[in-house]
Write a protein that holds these residues in place. Structure first.
Motif, mmCIF file in Angstrom:
data_model
loop_
_atom_site.group_PDB
_atom_site.id
_atom_site.type_symbol
_atom_site.label_atom_id
_atom_site.label_comp_id
_atom_site.label_asym_id
_atom_site.label_seq_id
_atom_site.Cartn_x
_atom_site.Cartn_y
_atom_site.Cartn_z
ATOM 1 N N PRO A 107 0.808 -1.142 -0.053
ATOM 2 C CA PRO A 107 -0.110 -0.027 -0.180
ATOM 3 C C PRO A 107 0.752 1.343 0.026
ATOM 4 C CG PRO A 107 -0.274 -1.113 2.048
ATOM 5 C CD PRO A 107 0.750 -1.968 1.130
ATOM 6 N N ASP A 108 2.074 1.222 0.475
ATOM 7 C CA ASP A 108 2.984 2.174 0.521
ATOM 8 C C ASP A 108 3.422 2.754 -0.793
ATOM 9 O OD1 ASP A 108 3.948 -0.197 0.837
ATOM 10 O OD2 ASP A 108 5.823 0.558 1.346
ATOM 11 N N PHE A 109 3.658 1.770 -1.864
ATOM 12 C CA PHE A 109 4.162 1.979 -2.911
ATOM 13 C C PHE A 109 3.422 2.747 -3.911
ATOM 14 C CE2 PHE A 109 5.431 0.877 -7.331
ATOM 15 C CZ PHE A 109 6.489 0.892 -7.411
ATOM 16 N N THR A 110 3.948 3.972 -4.530
ATOM 17 C CA THR A 110 3.110 4.554 -5.330
ATOM 18 C C THR A 110 3.324 5.027 -6.675
ATOM 19 O OG1 THR A 110 4.229 6.807 -4.598
ATOM 20 C CG2 THR A 110 2.370 6.050 -3.055
ATOM 21 N N HIS A 111 4.688 4.508 -6.882
ATOM 22 C CA HIS A 111 5.108 4.637 -8.258
ATOM 23 C C HIS A 111 4.635 3.614 -9.280
ATOM 24 C CE1 HIS A 111 8.739 6.323 -6.180
ATOM 25 N NE2 HIS A 111 7.902 7.279 -6.352
ATOM 26 N N TRP A 112 3.326 3.725 -9.629
ATOM 27 C CA TRP A 112 2.632 2.784 -10.808
ATOM 28 C C TRP A 112 1.606 3.668 -11.317
ATOM 29 C CZ3 TRP A 112 -2.914 2.387 -9.643
ATOM 30 C CH2 TRP A 112 -3.112 2.561 -8.204
ATOM 31 N N ALA A 113 1.177 3.074 -12.490
ATOM 32 C CA ALA A 113 0.148 3.661 -13.239
ATOM 33 C C ALA A 113 -0.710 2.426 -13.779
ATOM 34 C CB ALA A 113 0.465 4.503 -14.480
ATOM 35 N N SER A 114 -2.001 2.545 -13.832
ATOM 36 C CA SER A 114 -2.939 1.510 -14.562
ATOM 37 C C SER A 114 -4.241 2.177 -15.007
ATOM 38 C CB SER A 114 -3.065 0.644 -13.058
ATOM 39 O OG SER A 114 -4.328 -0.165 -13.463
ATOM 40 N N GLU A 115 -5.013 1.412 -15.774
ATOM 41 C CA GLU A 115 -6.397 1.798 -15.753
ATOM 42 C C GLU A 115 -7.007 1.960 -14.473
ATOM 43 O OE1 GLU A 115 -4.901 -0.825 -17.612
ATOM 44 O OE2 GLU A 115 -4.417 0.284 -19.412
ATOM 45 N N ASP A 116 -8.061 2.378 -14.367
ATOM 46 C CA ASP A 116 -8.679 2.607 -13.040
ATOM 47 C C ASP A 116 -9.637 1.361 -13.097
ATOM 48 O OD1 ASP A 116 -10.380 2.918 -10.915
ATOM 49 O OD2 ASP A 116 -10.599 5.105 -11.378
ATOM 50 N N ASP A 117 -9.338 0.240 -12.450
ATOM 51 C CA ASP A 117 -9.869 -0.800 -12.309
ATOM 52 C C ASP A 117 -11.450 -0.941 -11.674
ATOM 53 O OD1 ASP A 117 -7.965 -1.991 -13.597
ATOM 54 O OD2 ASP A 117 -7.030 -3.037 -11.841
ATOM 55 N N GLU A 118 -11.406 -0.106 -10.507
ATOM 56 C CA GLU A 118 -12.541 0.148 -9.746
ATOM 57 C C GLU A 118 -13.727 0.717 -10.647
ATOM 58 O OE1 GLU A 118 -12.868 -0.186 -6.287
ATOM 59 O OE2 GLU A 118 -15.111 0.556 -6.197
ATOM 60 N N ASP A 119 -13.246 1.719 -11.486
ATOM 61 C CA ASP A 119 -14.070 2.423 -12.210
ATOM 62 C C ASP A 119 -14.429 1.667 -13.558
ATOM 63 O OD1 ASP A 119 -15.057 5.141 -13.314
ATOM 64 O OD2 ASP A 119 -13.779 4.390 -15.017
ATOM 65 N N SER A 120 -13.576 0.967 -14.059
ATOM 66 C CA SER A 120 -14.131 0.162 -15.142
ATOM 67 C C SER A 120 -14.802 -1.070 -14.921
ATOM 68 C CB SER A 120 -12.845 -0.146 -16.188
ATOM 69 O OG SER A 120 -11.533 -0.680 -15.450
ATOM 70 N N ALA A 121 -14.457 -1.940 -13.748
ATOM 71 C CA ALA A 121 -15.003 -3.040 -13.513
ATOM 72 C C ALA A 121 -16.676 -2.638 -13.103
ATOM 73 C CB ALA A 121 -14.472 -3.610 -12.349
ATOM 74 N N ARG A 122 -16.827 -1.530 -12.495
ATOM 75 C CA ARG A 122 -18.201 -1.261 -12.284
ATOM 76 C C ARG A 122 -18.918 -0.764 -13.439
ATOM 77 N NH1 ARG A 122 -19.585 -0.632 -7.011
ATOM 78 N NH2 ARG A 122 -18.196 -1.181 -5.563
ATOM 79 N N LEU A 123 -18.151 -0.207 -14.057
ATOM 80 C CA LEU A 123 -18.760 0.205 -15.619
ATOM 81 C C LEU A 123 -19.332 -1.261 -16.323
ATOM 82 C CD1 LEU A 123 -18.597 2.771 -16.991
ATOM 83 C CD2 LEU A 123 -16.907 2.006 -18.557
ATOM 84 N N VAL A 124 -18.604 -2.189 -16.223
ATOM 85 C CA VAL A 124 -18.961 -3.592 -16.738
ATOM 86 C C VAL A 124 -19.994 -4.056 -16.089
ATOM 87 C CG1 VAL A 124 -18.149 -5.662 -17.209
ATOM 88 C CG2 VAL A 124 -16.680 -3.911 -17.603
ATOM 89 N N LEU A 125 -19.719 -4.181 -14.796
ATOM 90 C CA LEU A 125 -21.065 -4.864 -13.863
ATOM 91 C C LEU A 125 -22.323 -4.014 -13.825
ATOM 92 C CD1 LEU A 125 -18.502 -5.673 -10.903
ATOM 93 C CD2 LEU A 125 -19.631 -7.506 -12.212
ATOM 94 N N ASN A 126 -22.211 -2.788 -14.009
ATOM 95 C CA ASN A 126 -23.307 -2.223 -14.081
ATOM 96 C C ASN A 126 -24.248 -2.150 -15.271
ATOM 97 O OD1 ASN A 126 -23.384 -1.302 -11.556
ATOM 98 N ND2 ASN A 126 -22.319 0.647 -11.712
ATOM 99 N N HIS A 127 -23.284 -2.369 -16.308
ATOM 100 C CA HIS A 127 -23.812 -2.451 -17.732
ATOM 101 C C HIS A 127 -24.576 -3.750 -17.854
ATOM 102 C CE1 HIS A 127 -23.839 -2.979 -22.151
ATOM 103 N NE2 HIS A 127 -23.429 -4.218 -21.945
ATOM 104 N N LEU A 128 -23.991 -4.668 -16.865
ATOM 105 C CA LEU A 128 -24.614 -5.873 -17.222
ATOM 106 C C LEU A 128 -26.008 -5.907 -16.314
ATOM 107 C CD1 LEU A 128 -21.536 -8.470 -16.583
ATOM 108 C CD2 LEU A 128 -22.957 -8.052 -18.677
ATOM 109 N N ALA A 129 -25.895 -5.409 -15.155
ATOM 110 C CA ALA A 129 -27.263 -5.341 -14.258
ATOM 111 C C ALA A 129 -28.246 -4.414 -15.164
ATOM 112 C CB ALA A 129 -26.871 -4.390 -13.001
ATOM 113 N N THR A 130 -27.836 -3.462 -15.625
ATOM 114 C CA THR A 130 -28.754 -2.564 -16.501
ATOM 115 C C THR A 130 -29.349 -3.457 -17.664
ATOM 116 O OG1 THR A 130 -27.373 -0.561 -16.401
ATOM 117 C CG2 THR A 130 -29.201 -0.552 -17.832
#
Lengths: 337, 337
Positions: free
Chosen positions: A159-182
DNA sequence: CTAGAAAGGTAAAACGTTTTATGCAATGCT
DNA sequence: AGCATTGCATAAAACGTTTTACCTTTCTAG
């Protein structure tokens, strides 16, 4: 194999009528040379087409102008040239492009923990490590050597390590899941890989959280990345035997393609009875029939962010990190109702 | 940024109670040390986890354990991360895989002719250059420096140069053309790129020869690689205006996809009225509707061959070259009659 | 008993840079 | 006049190897 070396600093010094120190200082803006001498030396050096030898320079603890790329995820796939796996193929290209644009060369380095270590490996200025594992030994080696590194996907359990980049998994996973729910899905199964990287771990967390919020029972499957499409086909049987969910969210495109094929082979209609969606786009997802909806990751922005961070680290500046990029959701026929 | 260096030869020498010369000799099988001393030194070095510094070693004109990859073709495309262009993406992966499997690192190097040259560029052991041009300046630079290199696709205008590997263009082009003829095509147009590499030039030759043999009038179009799909769409108009051929053979997948789209937009039915085929498979070809028949190149075998040759050159051994690999023809809907 | 070779080892040079320490004028200050 | 300061340039050390040349012993042959 004695190689024809280029022009050395000595040649320039002789031609310019100065010491080699003067040349070095002139070219690196050090020392106390007069503006005139500096200029003169530079002109001579240019004329002669002098380029400092990287090895000799590196030996004196300067910078090499090259960074390493460790494709951790490919080790997991067991294949350095997996056809149609977008992220890795495109990430190499994107990272190379970004590096080259900044005047850095990019070196593909195999697993640093297996001997023999590639000779130049520990002489590079820094590293990009993709999808590090929990307690990743590659990272341990780099830290041991004090070599700056950034990761594509956060290193799990740090949790202390900050030198990373990534797609926003939280954001995109919810996008997918909500798409399915909808689209009417109540029960959604998740198929993740077995590699203990942030991609798999975080998606699992997010998925479990989402299920809990909605009061639905999670159905979690683990399938080794290298099992590929065939593994997905086999898994489809198991999923079906345990009761058909309204949707299956597979983190990899290959698994998604396999699962869909397996389900359809047993007579399941997609998307009518069950929807299928992939967490990372790939050719398999695009070319399945029906085409599988998928998240298109963003290796271009991600690698740009990583290089920003890495360059800061190398220069000893504070880095603006971590950085999140946005994935795009590509809805396709497999979730169209 | 003073880097924590690893264990040096000096440390090993001290611990083993010998001179650094002894250590060097023991580890490199040189000199006249006794078997016992040699063994002892090796043991100590192993225990300490000693790895010779590549920079210092390289400085003494030894080998670096790293080779460069110049993607000439990407320079032509003007984009280092072109999505869906199979050969380049997959070639990088395949070359990396092959290199890593042989314990070599692979460095992606930008155009060597533009300043600033990436620092390590001229210190590498050898190079793979993809699709060199006529009188390619990159090759000139390498020869000037006496750096061994191999090319993916023969360098045009250099009949004497043998250190290359490639798919067998003659073989595969005829495969395509005969496939079209069998399907009933009498007039076939060729769309090639503008980059003066062997790929474009040889296909043109083969095509012209084939036309002559069959007594059909050649119709040759040139379209810059970077024009991509859009360029193909635009070209379709011209082709149509000059009279619809029975088939269009586009050397790149992007052009093929564009040409087909352009033709269909003007009401041409593919494959009924005109067939379309691509000389190198790509996602665009696969994902077009109808799917476009294409040649699937063979970067895996080709890069393996290239590395064989390059390793021979570096070692100063005679090389078994040139080497031809086989492409596979993938017939799809665009030529199915 | 001694010259010469063989065996086993090391000191030092070299690779091409950067960096540190030093030298030498000319100038400024009391 | 004498001394510190400044401006400019260089010599030499250092980086970590490999390679060359050399130095001891010990052995062999005459």
């Amino acid at each position: 194999m004695t190689r024809a070396r280029g022009i050395t600093i000595k040649d320039v010094a002789r031609r310019a009528g100065v010491s080699i120190t003067a040349v070095s200082h002139a070219l690196n803006d050090k020392g106390t040379l007069s503006a005139a001498t500096r200029e003169h030396i530079r002109t001579v050096a240019d004329e002669m087409g002098y380029e400092a030898d990287a090895l000799a320079r590196g030996l004196r603890r300067s910078t090499m102008g090259a960074i390493g790329l460790v494709l951790r995820s490919l080790d997991a796939l067991g294949d350095y040239a997996p056809a149609g796996v977008d992220v890795f193929e495109r990430f190499v290209g994107a990272a190379a492009s970004q590096a080259l644009a900044r005047g850095l060369s990019l070196m593909l380095v195999p697993d640093l923990t297996r001997a023999p270590v590639p000779p130049l490996a520990f002489s590079l200025d820094g590293y990009i490590v993709t999808n590090p594992h929990v307690d990743d030994p590659v990272i341990a080696r780099l830290e041991e050597r004090g070599i700056p590194y950034v990761t594509y996907g956060r290193p799990p359990g740090r949790p202390d390590f900050t030198h990373w980049a990534s797609e926003d998994d939280e954001d995109s996973a919810r996008l997918v899941l909500n798409h399915l729910a909808t689209a009417g899905a109540r029960s959604v199964a998740l198929v993740r890989g077995t590699d203990p990287n942030a991609w798999n771990l975080e998606h699992q967390e997010i998925y479990l959280g989402w299920c809990e919020e909605r009061g639905s029972t999670p159905r979690l499957y683990e399938l080794p990345e290298r099992a590929g499409v065939e593994g997905g086909v086999a898994l489809a049987d198991r999923i079906l035997d345990e009761g058909l969910p309204d949707a299956v969210f597979c983190l990899t495109g290959r698994h998604a393609a396999g699962v869909q094929r397996g389900l359809m082979a047993r007579g399941v209609r997609v998307p009518a009875q069950t929807m299928v969606v992939a967490g990372s786009d790939s050719e398999h997802a695009r070319n399945s029939r029906p085409a599988i909806s998928a998240l298109e990751l963003n290796p271009v922005d991600s690698s740009a962010a990583l290089l920003d961070i890495l360059q800061s680290l190398i220069a000893g500046r504070p880095a603006d990190a971590p950085r999140l990029t946005r994935a795009r959701f590509r809805p396709r026929a497999s979730t169209r109702r």
